[in-house]
Motif scaffolding. Structure first.
Motif, PDB file in Angstrom:
ATOM      1  N   HIS A 113      -0.970   0.469 -87.484  1.00  0.00           N
ATOM      2  CA  HIS A 113      -0.726  -0.481 -86.475  1.00  0.00           C
ATOM      3  C   HIS A 113      -0.742  -1.642 -87.130  1.00  0.00           C
ATOM      4  O   HIS A 113      -1.479  -2.136 -88.049  1.00  0.00           O
ATOM      5  N   ILE A 114       0.309  -2.484 -86.863  1.00  0.00           N
ATOM      6  CA  ILE A 114       0.584  -4.028 -87.257  1.00  0.00           C
ATOM      7  C   ILE A 114       0.912  -4.613 -85.892  1.00  0.00           C
ATOM      8  O   ILE A 114       1.570  -4.382 -84.843  1.00  0.00           O
ATOM      9  N   PRO A 115      -0.260  -5.649 -85.596  1.00  0.00           N
ATOM     10  CA  PRO A 115      -0.336  -6.319 -84.457  1.00  0.00           C
ATOM     11  C   PRO A 115       1.174  -7.192 -84.037  1.00  0.00           C
ATOM     12  O   PRO A 115       1.488  -7.575 -84.729  1.00  0.00           O
ATOM     13  N   THR A 116       1.657  -6.992 -82.842  1.00  0.00           N
ATOM     14  CA  THR A 116       2.738  -8.079 -82.549  1.00  0.00           C
ATOM     15  C   THR A 116       2.695  -8.607 -81.143  1.00  0.00           C
ATOM     16  O   THR A 116       1.749  -8.244 -80.373  1.00  0.00           O
ATOM     17  N   LEU A 117       3.547  -9.685 -81.101  1.00  0.00           N
ATOM     18  CA  LEU A 117       3.404 -10.212 -79.580  1.00  0.00           C
ATOM     19  C   LEU A 117       4.945 -10.304 -79.219  1.00  0.00           C
ATOM     20  O   LEU A 117       5.157  -9.786 -78.149  1.00  0.00           O
TER      21      LEU A 117
END
Ligand code: SF4
Ligand code: FES
Length: 243
Positions: A28-32
């Motif tokens: 998981h890599i946080p994204t917006l």
């Protein structure tokens, strides 16, 4: 080619973005501002990771960094967490009302803001995804207007947009829940414009606005006069193929 992400060996195709490789391998890599439906634009910077290449470390945005070498990637190093925390701090000052950003703020233990002005009541981070989604549909009903601190996303003249077909693509891609879409009693309201929803002639469920249906009919040259939702259309096509 092989790359290492957080110590895990992953297979990557030449030119593939780090974020895609990470996702495929359950990292998981946080994204917006990223969505699989549209090309990346790298505006939120939340997806930063550390890349070690040729003995050197650099910080890159994973949604736009293509793999061209056998690199090592760190998605959650101390440096990245520190930098991400600062990014979230700025995003939280910009869009304090967004539930998603509040959760990130909690996760990264971002303290209450004392130094920067907080845009009270704001949910939008100005990532521009909604505008690009509207363009991809082919409608161009909203755009980014003004500059600097007054910049915002808006229909022309801040009025209910004449061209909008009420498809809701903008609200669907918005990562911060900034675009209000309400549905009640067979109606959909978005950008202060009210649309009548149509029911599928087969299953009877509301599934789109009349304007969107007409738009798609024209765009794809559909001939059918009856209203069919996606599910029932697929079923009917399959039946026609079988019989
Ligand atoms: S409304 Fe949502 S999608 Fe559009 S710019 Fe703001 S945050 Fe991005
Ligand atoms: S998700 Fe990569 S920059 Fe926003």
């Amino acid at each position: 080619m092989k790359i290492k992400i957080d110590g895990l060996e992953c297979e990557a195709n030449y030119g593939e973005y780090i974020l895609e490789v990470a996702k495929r391998n359950g990292i998981h890599i946080p994204t917006l501002c990223h969505t699989d439906a549209l090309p990346g634009q790298g505006s939120c910077r939340l997806c930063i990771v550390e890349v070690i290449e040729g003995g050197k470390n650099k910080v890159v945005v994973s949604c736009l960094y293509p793999v061209t070498n056998e690199i090592e990637v760190l998605t959650n190093s101390d440096k990245i967490r520190r930098m991400r925390k600062n990014i979230i701090r700025l995003l939280a000052a910009r869009a304090p009302e967004s539930e998603h950003i509040r959760k990130l703020k909690e996760e990264y233990k971002v303290p209450e803001e004392k130094r920067f002005n907080v845009d009270k009541g704001e949910k939008c981070i100005l990532c521009g995804l909604c505008v690009r989604a509207c363009e991809a549909v082919g409608v161009y009903a909203i755009s980014s207007v003004n500059r600097g601190i007054t910049k915002k996303i808006s229909p022309p003249f801040e009025e209910p947009p004449e061209d909008c077909i009420g498809c809701g693509a903008c609200a669907q891609v918005c990562p911060t829940g900034a675009i209000a879409l309400k549905e009640f009693e067979g109606k959909r309201v978005i950008w202060d414009k009210t649309f009548e929803l149509v029911k599928c002639s087969v299953c009877g469920n509301y599934f789109t606005t009349r304007e969107q249906y007409e738009f798609l009919k024209q765009k794809y040259g559909l001939e059918a006069e009856e209203f069919l939702c996606d599910k029932c259309r697929k079923k009917s096509t399959a039946q026609k193929l079988v019989f």
